[in-house]
Design a protein around this motif. Structure first.
Motif, mmCIF file in Angstrom:
data_model
loop_
_atom_site.group_PDB
_atom_site.id
_atom_site.type_symbol
_atom_site.label_atom_id
_atom_site.label_comp_id
_atom_site.label_asym_id
_atom_site.label_seq_id
_atom_site.Cartn_x
_atom_site.Cartn_y
_atom_site.Cartn_z
ATOM 1 N N PRO A 1 -22.129 46.950 -21.228
ATOM 2 C CA PRO A 1 -23.126 47.439 -20.565
ATOM 3 C C PRO A 1 -22.836 47.548 -18.868
ATOM 4 O O PRO A 1 -22.990 48.044 -18.062
ATOM 5 C CB PRO A 1 -24.489 46.926 -20.914
ATOM 6 C CG PRO A 1 -23.989 46.014 -21.845
ATOM 7 C CD PRO A 1 -23.024 45.991 -22.279
ATOM 8 N N GLN A 2 -22.233 46.163 -18.596
ATOM 9 C CA GLN A 2 -22.069 45.886 -17.125
ATOM 10 C C GLN A 2 -20.914 47.107 -16.818
ATOM 11 O O GLN A 2 -20.933 47.482 -15.498
ATOM 12 C CB GLN A 2 -21.373 44.667 -16.842
ATOM 13 C CG GLN A 2 -22.491 43.677 -17.482
ATOM 14 C CD GLN A 2 -22.156 42.104 -17.512
ATOM 15 O OE1 GLN A 2 -21.025 41.749 -16.871
ATOM 16 N NE2 GLN A 2 -22.914 41.486 -17.915
ATOM 17 N N VAL B 1 -20.499 50.022 -17.828
ATOM 18 C CA VAL B 1 -21.332 51.171 -17.715
ATOM 19 C C VAL B 1 -21.743 51.167 -16.405
ATOM 20 O O VAL B 1 -21.967 52.139 -15.650
ATOM 21 C CB VAL B 1 -22.094 51.511 -18.844
ATOM 22 C CG1 VAL B 1 -23.138 52.572 -18.667
ATOM 23 C CG2 VAL B 1 -21.327 51.496 -20.095
ATOM 24 N N GLY B 2 -22.532 50.005 -16.189
ATOM 25 C CA GLY B 2 -23.253 49.712 -14.734
ATOM 26 C C GLY B 2 -22.471 50.168 -13.615
ATOM 27 O O GLY B 2 -22.781 50.813 -12.550
ATOM 28 N N ALA B 3 -21.092 49.483 -13.610
ATOM 29 C CA ALA B 3 -20.329 49.599 -12.420
ATOM 30 C C ALA B 3 -19.918 51.212 -12.221
ATOM 31 O O ALA B 3 -19.881 51.719 -11.149
ATOM 32 C CB ALA B 3 -19.028 48.709 -12.586
ATOM 33 N N TRP C 1 -21.032 53.916 -13.497
ATOM 34 C CA TRP C 1 -22.418 54.760 -13.063
ATOM 35 C C TRP C 1 -22.982 54.391 -11.485
ATOM 36 O O TRP C 1 -22.993 55.430 -10.803
ATOM 37 C CB TRP C 1 -23.547 53.910 -13.965
ATOM 38 C CG TRP C 1 -24.878 54.851 -13.866
ATOM 39 C CD1 TRP C 1 -25.146 55.983 -13.179
ATOM 40 C CD2 TRP C 1 -26.048 54.390 -14.412
ATOM 41 N NE1 TRP C 1 -26.417 56.292 -13.408
ATOM 42 C CE2 TRP C 1 -27.010 55.477 -14.225
ATOM 43 C CE3 TRP C 1 -26.542 53.459 -15.479
ATOM 44 C CZ2 TRP C 1 -28.338 55.655 -14.825
ATOM 45 C CZ3 TRP C 1 -27.657 53.286 -15.860
ATOM 46 C CH2 TRP C 1 -28.699 54.329 -15.682
ATOM 47 N N ALA C 2 -22.620 52.988 -11.041
ATOM 48 C CA ALA C 2 -22.904 52.957 -9.380
ATOM 49 C C ALA C 2 -21.966 53.593 -8.609
ATOM 50 O O ALA C 2 -22.095 54.282 -7.694
ATOM 51 C CB ALA C 2 -22.889 51.438 -9.215
ATOM 52 N N PHE D 1 -25.992 54.464 -23.061
ATOM 53 C CA PHE D 1 -26.329 54.695 -21.393
ATOM 54 C C PHE D 1 -24.931 55.640 -21.014
ATOM 55 O O PHE D 1 -25.306 56.663 -20.081
ATOM 56 C CB PHE D 1 -26.423 53.519 -20.732
ATOM 57 C CG PHE D 1 -27.724 52.827 -20.776
ATOM 58 C CD1 PHE D 1 -28.458 52.620 -21.858
ATOM 59 C CD2 PHE D 1 -28.495 52.769 -19.746
ATOM 60 C CE1 PHE D 1 -29.606 51.868 -21.714
ATOM 61 C CE2 PHE D 1 -29.880 52.077 -19.545
ATOM 62 C CZ PHE D 1 -30.314 51.858 -20.714
#
Lengths: 327, 360
Positions: free
Chosen positions: B152-153, B155-157, B159-160, B190
């Protein structure tokens, strides 16, 4: 302003000031959050910065950590602190340790906002106060405001602090707590408690220090009013930042009164009160006139019907004040 | 690249089913994979280095000179192929067994070895166990000890980056065991919902069929021969191109080779530090790439020996430097818990120093 409006105001102010700030969570966008704390943010800042996510705390917190690694300042909202546990691994194993395990190369700056506490007929999964489970984890800061002024100032300070912050919002006083809040930018420094009621001990006139935070601060104040009628003065410390805790302010008060009561909603065993009492024993042992006392939630799950019996309300704090004063 | 729709009335395809992507065709390289030949020399060099380093670390673990090592023998094509397919500006989130990702990005070998020894010169300051080295300047996030937590991290990066309108994607590397956990679901869900520019590269045994999950999340999927560096490189590059074109995430399953020499039993201590490890049988990705590049005249015969010798010499120097460097000072335990050192940690640090002064 009430607490909800103050937090909303802080978020709006910081999102305008800092384009890295992104709000994400379940229904935080169009709906404005389960308690409407994020109302209006989506209209003002749009899809990119106010994100309605799938119902998955692990996904919210895990992706928020990735955003933070990349350089954003995410503000995930967890609808109730009770629901933070599916994301607990990401907080404990990842968020809290990122700076340390990378030798200071990476950090994951974010503020996790979540409502805590009982007294809203929420039952066992909408009422808990899990602060000690985060205080125990090295690398996190833990904040819990008790009034709108502090809520805005502490949230702005939390957003600008370099470390990850768990920002617990006492939902029982979301709307009940009202007060003047300056319009513009100001911060309330993290790590500083506030003495909200002063007391002096004198020969034959004992005084008691009460440590409290969030919604229970008001119960401590109510109990202190009653205690005054019985001839006992109370000095009340609003911790505001739970970790790192302002042990200097606490110790100064306890050295003055020699008597101390900690009040919290969470179960007594291994609650934050246990740590506070240990710190007081280490720092103030020779000043103590009575054993430190904890008035806390019971070591049971949080009851639905009997929540007012479970909570450490004024009627449970008052006898503790009297006993401590007469010890 | 397009995942074929599975027939729910049928069980998942068996090992070797015909959706496995390979670069080889009629004894040569299929036209679609020929562009990867330009990266062939770099792939070969990194794969040989990854092999030599991992073999040495296994030996150092056996002799208890390092705490442990996540051996990656046989996984070199999957790891180096995926990492080299990304651009230097893209972010990489390896798992611990994909530790070579950090080296493929450019972390100096001596820094990796200092880290493995937790020495005073470890970039992670002795805080993290071997194979968890950070390399922020290279956009590599250090692996977590929690298997799968990095998905998920990643994905978060990514996404950012999308939120910031940056032309940046992320690569998450992991093993098939991750697909059993909640982080895998969260990450793919996500990534699918928000069309995040991320590539999931999953090393898997032949019967895992992790790729079938892509359909459920609305992702593209591909199943690739993970011992075929040219195929891995080509497919991950295509997935990257989808990501940066705004078409969303791709799940690439990299089917791990079964190496005869490892299947027969553990390599001897002597074999681990010799050139024996450079050829672990016909399925060895090194052997296969060497043969393919040799046919194309892309590498000199014996080039692998030269690369291996160079890596062994670097390792010799790095290991003795790490052993000489010794442990970080005890006070460093308290560094980087927070951005500053709060009073309670300063007090603990002082007490620890006092205990040491008093001969504790």
């Amino acid at each position: 302003m009430n607490l909800v409006q103050a937090i909303n105001d802080a978020l709006k102010l910081e999102m305008k000031r800092d384009p890295r700030v992104v709000v994400l969570g379940e229904d935080v966008g169009r709906v404005g959050g389960v308690f409407r704390v994020t109302q209006g943010l989506w209209d003002e800042f749009g899809d990119d910065r106010v994100v309605d996510t799938p119902l998955s705390e692990g996904g919210i917190l895990g992706t928020a950590i990735g955003m933070a690694l990349y350089g954003l300042v995410p503000v995930p909202e967890i609808q109730f602190a009770d629901f933070i546990f599916p994301g607990y691994d990401q907080i404990v194993s990842e968020l809290a340790k990122m700076r340390w395990r990378s030798g200071g190369e990476y950090s994951a700056k974010m503020v996790v906002r979540t409502p805590v506490g009982g007294g809203i007929r929420g039952g066992l999964y909408h009422s808990q106060s899990p602060e000690s489970l985060f205080i125990h984890v090295a690398g996190l800061k833990v904040v819990c405001p008790a009034n709108p002024y502090d809520a805005k100032g502490l949230l702005l300070a939390s957003l600008r602090d370099p470390d990850p912050v768990l920002f617990f919002e006492p939902k029982r006083i979301y709307r009940a707590s009202r007060g003047d809040v300056p319009e513009g930018d100001y911060t309330v420094e993290l790590g500083k408690a506030k003495i909200v009621r002063e007391a002096e001990a004198a020969p034959g006139k004992p005084a008691v220090t009460i440590l409290a935070w969030g919604a229970m601060l008001y119960e401590a104040v109510a109990a202190a009013e009653k205690a005054l009628e019985l001839g006992v003065e109370c000095e009340i410390v609003d911790l505001r930042t739970l970790w790192p805790v302002d042990v200097e302010t606490i110790a100064a008060s306890v050295e003055k009164t020699g008597r101390v009561i900690v009040v919290h909603e969470a179960p007594k065993t291994c609650g934050f009160g246990a740590e506070l009492v240990a710190l007081i024993n280490e720092r103030c042992f020779l000043s103590l006139e009575a054993p430190p006392v904890r008035v806390a939630g019971f070591d049971t799950p949080f009851p639905y019907t009997l929540e007012m019996d479970y909570l450490p309300l004024a009627h449970r704090i008052l006898p503790a004040i009297v006993e401590t004063a007469r010890y | 690249m397009q995942q074929t729709t599975p027939d729910p009335s049928q069980p998942p395809g068996p090992s070797g089913s015909d959706d496995l992507v390979r670069a080889a065709r009629d004894g040569g390289v299929d036209a679609a994979f020929r562009p990867a030949l330009d990266a062939g020399e770099a792939l070969h060099r990194h794969m040989v280095r990854a092999r030599v380093v991992s073999a040495r670390m296994v030996a150092l673990q056996r002799s208890e000179r390092v705490g442990f090592h996540h051996a990656s023998l046989g996984e070199e094509a999957a790891i180096a192929g995926a990492v080299l397919a990304m651009r230097a500006t893209d972010w990489v989130f390896p798992g611990a067994r994909e530790w070579y990702a950090t080296l493929a990005r450019g972390l100096p070998l001596d820094a990796y070895v200092h880290h493995a020894f937790g020495s005073a010169s470890d970039p992670a300051k002795g805080h993290a166990a071997p194979d968890h080295a950070p390399a922020r300047a290279l956009h590599v996030v250090p692996p977590s000890g929690v298997v799968g937590a990095h998905l998920p991290q990643a994905v978060g990066a990514a996404w950012a980056a999308k939120i910031r309108r940056d032309d940046v994607a992320a690569l998450a590397l992991f093993g098939a065991e991750v697909a059993a956990g909640g982080d895998f679901h969260n990450a793919l869900n996500f990534a699918g919902v928000f069309k995040v520019p991320v590539v999931f590269a999953c090393r898997a045994p032949a019967d895992a069929r992790v790729v079938d999950r892509a359909v459920a999340y609305g992702l593209a999927g591909a199943r690739v021969d993970g011992g075929d560096a040219l195929a891995v490189f080509t497919v991950v590059k295509a997935a990257l191109e989808r990501a940066i074109a705004g078409e969303g995430a791709t799940l690439v399953e990299l089917v791990s080779p079964v190496l005869e020499r490892l299947a027969d039993g553990a390599l001897t201590d002597a074999a681990l530090v010799s050139s024996e490890v450079l050829d672990l049988g016909a399925a060895d990705p090194l052997t296969r790439l060497r043969a393919a590049l040799g046919r194309e005249k892309r590498v000199e015969p014996g080039a692998h020996e030269v690369i291996a010798e160079e890596a062994r010499a670097e390792l010799d120097a790095a290991v003795s430097a790490a052993e000489r460097a010794g442990a970080p000072s005890p006070a460093t335990i308290f560094d980087h818990v927070y951005a500053g050192v709060p009073a309670h940690l300063a007090a603990e640090r002082e007490r620890l120093a006092g205990a040491q002064r008093n001969g504790g």
